[in-house]
Scaffold this motif. Structure first.
Motif, PDB file in Angstrom:
ATOM      1  N   THR A  25       0.830  -1.201   0.000  1.00  0.00           N
ATOM      2  CA  THR A  25       0.000   0.000   0.000  1.00  0.00           C
ATOM      3  C   THR A  25       0.867   1.255   0.000  1.00  0.00           C
ATOM      4  OG1 THR A  25      -1.670  -1.184   1.283  1.00  0.00           O
ATOM      5  CG2 THR A  25      -1.839   1.224   1.198  1.00  0.00           C
ATOM      6  N   PRO A  26       0.598   2.228  -0.853  1.00  0.00           N
ATOM      7  CA  PRO A  26       1.379   3.473  -0.857  1.00  0.00           C
ATOM      8  C   PRO A  26       1.213   4.219   0.465  1.00  0.00           C
ATOM      9  CG  PRO A  26       0.047   3.274  -2.845  1.00  0.00           C
ATOM     10  CD  PRO A  26      -0.424   2.210  -1.898  1.00  0.00           C
ATOM     11  N   PRO A  27       2.207   5.015   0.843  1.00  0.00           N
ATOM     12  CA  PRO A  27       2.054   5.818   2.062  1.00  0.00           C
ATOM     13  C   PRO A  27       0.936   6.838   1.894  1.00  0.00           C
ATOM     14  CG  PRO A  27       4.022   6.453   0.840  1.00  0.00           C
ATOM     15  CD  PRO A  27       3.511   5.210   0.189  1.00  0.00           C
ATOM     16  N   ALA A  28       0.386   7.255   3.010  1.00  0.00           N
ATOM     17  CA  ALA A  28      -0.749   8.188   2.971  1.00  0.00           C
ATOM     18  C   ALA A  28      -0.365   9.518   2.338  1.00  0.00           C
ATOM     19  CB  ALA A  28      -1.281   8.400   4.387  1.00  0.00           C
ATOM     20  N   HIS A  29       0.844   9.995   2.639  1.00  0.00           N
ATOM     21  CA  HIS A  29       1.301  11.277   2.103  1.00  0.00           C
ATOM     22  C   HIS A  29       2.728  11.125   1.569  1.00  0.00           C
ATOM     23  CE1 HIS A  29      -2.207  13.177   3.898  1.00  0.00           C
ATOM     24  NE2 HIS A  29      -1.915  12.578   5.050  1.00  0.00           N
ATOM     25  N   PRO A  30       2.881  10.531   0.396  1.00  0.00           N
ATOM     26  CA  PRO A  30       4.231  10.325  -0.157  1.00  0.00           C
ATOM     27  C   PRO A  30       4.895  11.656  -0.490  1.00  0.00           C
ATOM     28  CG  PRO A  30       2.559   9.816  -1.796  1.00  0.00           C
ATOM     29  CD  PRO A  30       1.835  10.041  -0.512  1.00  0.00           C
ATOM     30  N   ASP A  31       6.210  11.735  -0.240  1.00  0.00           N
ATOM     31  CA  ASP A  31       6.952  12.957  -0.549  1.00  0.00           C
ATOM     32  C   ASP A  31       7.687  12.858  -1.882  1.00  0.00           C
ATOM     33  OD1 ASP A  31       8.891  11.143   0.079  1.00  0.00           O
ATOM     34  OD2 ASP A  31       9.731  12.259   1.775  1.00  0.00           O
ATOM     35  N   SER A  32       7.455  11.771  -2.628  1.00  0.00           N
ATOM     36  CA  SER A  32       8.059  11.614  -3.955  1.00  0.00           C
ATOM     37  C   SER A  32       7.258  10.587  -4.747  1.00  0.00           C
ATOM     38  CB  SER A  32       9.521  11.156  -3.831  1.00  0.00           C
ATOM     39  OG  SER A  32       9.598   9.886  -3.198  1.00  0.00           O
ATOM     40  N   PHE A  33       7.275  10.724  -6.071  1.00  0.00           N
ATOM     41  CA  PHE A  33       6.600   9.778  -6.963  1.00  0.00           C
ATOM     42  C   PHE A  33       5.171   9.477  -6.481  1.00  0.00           C
ATOM     43  CE2 PHE A  33      11.144   8.928  -7.530  1.00  0.00           C
ATOM     44  CZ  PHE A  33      11.252   9.052  -8.906  1.00  0.00           C
ATOM     45  N   HIS A  34       4.373  10.506  -6.492  1.00  0.00           N
ATOM     46  CA  HIS A  34       3.022  10.409  -5.939  1.00  0.00           C
ATOM     47  C   HIS A  34       2.135   9.412  -6.687  1.00  0.00           C
ATOM     48  CE1 HIS A  34       3.867  13.917  -3.434  1.00  0.00           C
ATOM     49  NE2 HIS A  34       4.441  14.455  -4.491  1.00  0.00           N
ATOM     50  N   ASP A  35       2.374   9.228  -7.968  1.00  0.00           N
ATOM     51  CA  ASP A  35       1.516   8.351  -8.765  1.00  0.00           C
ATOM     52  C   ASP A  35       2.115   6.964  -8.977  1.00  0.00           C
ATOM     53  OD1 ASP A  35      -0.325  10.452  -9.106  1.00  0.00           O
ATOM     54  OD2 ASP A  35       0.837  11.248 -10.800  1.00  0.00           O
ATOM     55  N   SER A  36       3.214   6.685  -8.303  1.00  0.00           N
ATOM     56  CA  SER A  36       3.902   5.411  -8.512  1.00  0.00           C
ATOM     57  C   SER A  36       3.307   4.297  -7.656  1.00  0.00           C
ATOM     58  CB  SER A  36       5.390   5.568  -8.180  1.00  0.00           C
ATOM     59  OG  SER A  36       6.064   4.326  -8.228  1.00  0.00           O
ATOM     60  N   LEU A  37       3.521   3.064  -8.095  1.00  0.00           N
ATOM     61  CA  LEU A  37       3.254   1.912  -7.236  1.00  0.00           C
ATOM     62  C   LEU A  37       4.374   1.830  -6.206  1.00  0.00           C
ATOM     63  CD1 LEU A  37       2.241  -0.760  -9.911  1.00  0.00           C
ATOM     64  CD2 LEU A  37       0.725   0.578  -8.446  1.00  0.00           C
ATOM     65  N   TYR A  38       4.050   1.269  -5.043  1.00  0.00           N
ATOM     66  CA  TYR A  38       5.047   1.188  -3.975  1.00  0.00           C
ATOM     67  C   TYR A  38       5.296  -0.267  -3.587  1.00  0.00           C
ATOM     68  CZ  TYR A  38       5.629   6.156  -3.170  1.00  0.00           C
ATOM     69  OH  TYR A  38       5.977   7.474  -3.318  1.00  0.00           O
ATOM     70  N   TYR A  39       6.539  -0.503  -3.115  1.00  0.00           N
ATOM     71  CA  TYR A  39       6.969  -1.872  -2.834  1.00  0.00           C
ATOM     72  C   TYR A  39       7.785  -1.927  -1.553  1.00  0.00           C
ATOM     73  CZ  TYR A  39       5.803  -2.611  -7.758  1.00  0.00           C
ATOM     74  OH  TYR A  39       5.155  -2.658  -8.957  1.00  0.00           O
ATOM     75  N   ALA A  40       7.730  -3.084  -0.907  1.00  0.00           N
ATOM     76  CA  ALA A  40       8.665  -3.406   0.169  1.00  0.00           C
ATOM     77  C   ALA A  40       9.870  -4.111  -0.458  1.00  0.00           C
ATOM     78  CB  ALA A  40       7.980  -4.297   1.202  1.00  0.00           C
ATOM     79  N   THR A  41      10.823  -4.510   0.374  1.00  0.00           N
ATOM     80  CA  THR A  41      12.013  -5.204  -0.126  1.00  0.00           C
ATOM     81  C   THR A  41      12.058  -6.616   0.448  1.00  0.00           C
ATOM     82  OG1 THR A  41      13.372  -4.369   1.697  1.00  0.00           O
ATOM     83  CG2 THR A  41      13.299  -3.053  -0.317  1.00  0.00           C
TER      84      THR A  41
END
Length: 368
Positions: A25-41
């Protein structure tokens, strides 16, 4: 590539090799790449690295064999033919020398009408062109990769809230999780490239700085892996663009030298020298100072892997040692670069510090 889409036409065990794993799940208030998919490692990220290494090996051979080497051979052969014909015009007769497949001096096939139908190269010229062609091909892949990935790295850096001259930004809001897909892909391709370089370093002509180069690659890989696992990816992104900037110009300068464009080679080498000094001995030193000082004050010591927090005194010491060792290696290289720059200024031209067994054999034959 979307995992659900890929899973419809690939076996499940192959999906991690062609997609980024651990979507979250993307962070609630991303400070970069607002429209990107998000990943863990996680460990499955190694599958993408393996795929990238395989792809790079294929692209390198395609670039080298089908593009760079044929171009270098054409350019060097054309230059050789022009120089031979100019000598004939000036001297009125070919120079003395033994030639492959010709009883005529220097391989000039002459006709009664005074025109020269063909030229045959000496064994020495064939070996020289062949070596230059191979080395041009080797450097072409490095130039293409660093040009593309440095541009990609600058794009990533411009979309992340960090500044080169204010590296204290790197340590704010740690841990930097989850990762935007763009950052994750950039990181994994960089790891793949350096692992690939470790392999091809032994396939190319040996360099005089072979030991230093291997040490540099292992330190770089250690820094990339540790910052990735410990969620300090913003520091890694900055270091990678600082390293890649000058690496665009060095292979280009070597390529120009191998195809006998010596003036352009010298100009490119000077650009490389300036970019190296600025990025690796000014900006990187600023980063080292931030690592040694700022990180202690801005990153609270907390060992909480479940939250992605791996900050500890041991980690700080390890990174401090690695970045200082990296700078020591770069100082050693800069001394070699300055010696080459002196040769440029004195009119001797920039030269490659590499030597290989083939050159040694050639020299021995000449001595005999």
């Amino acid at each position: 590539m979307d995992n659900l889409l890929v899973s419809t036409w690939l076996p499940s065990f192959l999906v991690p090799f062609f997609t980024l794993s651990y979507a979250t799940t993307p962070p609630a208030h991303p400070d970069s790449f607002h429209d990107s998919l998000y990943y863990a490692t996680g460990v499955l990220d190694a599958c993408v690295i393996v795929s990238c290494i395989a792809l790079m090996a294929v692209l390198r051979d395609i670039t080298r064999i089908y593009l760079a080497e044929p171009f270098a051979k054409w350019k060097l052969t054309r230059d050789w033919e022009r120089s031979q014909r100019e000598k004939i015009k000036v001297n009125g007769a070919p120079n003395r020398g033994s030639v492959i497949g010709s009883s005529v001096p220097n391989g000039i096939v002459s006709h009664n009408n005074g025109e020269h139908a063909s030229l045959a190269m000496s064994r020495r010229d064939i070996r020289r062109i062949h070596r230059s062609m191979l080395r041009f091909g080797e450097q072409s892949w490095s130039f293409i990769y660093f040009s593309v990935n440095f541009t990609f790295g600058v794009y990533v850096h411009c979309n992340v809230p960090t500044r080169v001259l204010h590296p204290s930004d790197l340590w704010l809001n740690y841990p930097h999780v989850p990762l935007a897909g763009t950052i994750k892909f950039y990181y994994l391709t960089q790891m793949a490239f350096y692992l690939h370089q470790v392999w091809i370093l032994n396939a190319e002509a040996r360099r005089k700085d072979y030991v230093q180069t291997m040490a540099h690659h292992f330190i770089a890989i250690a820094l990339m892996v540790s910052t990735y696992v410990c969620n300090f990816t913003r520091t890694g992104c900055l270091v990678m663009i600082l390293m890649d900037c000058s690496d665009v110009f060095l292979p280009l300068a070597k390529m120009l030298r191998y195809i006998a464009l010596y003036t352009l080679c010298d100009v490119t080498f000077i650009v490389f020298l300036v970019s190296w000094f600025i990025t690796r001995h000014v900006l990187f030193v600023i980063f080292i100072k931030s690592t040694l000082v700022d990180s202690i004050h801005l990153v609270p010591e907390m060992w909480a892997p479940e939250r992605g927090n791996y900050a500890s005194p041991l980690l700080h010491k390890v990174w401090s040692i690695l970045v200082v060792l990296l700078e020591v290696l770069q100082v050693i290289w800069f001394r070699m670069i300055c010696r080459a720059a002196y040769r440029v200024v004195t009119g001797q031209g920039a030269s490659d510090d590499r030597s290989d067994e083939e050159d040694g054999v050639t020299d021995k034959r000449k001595e005999q």
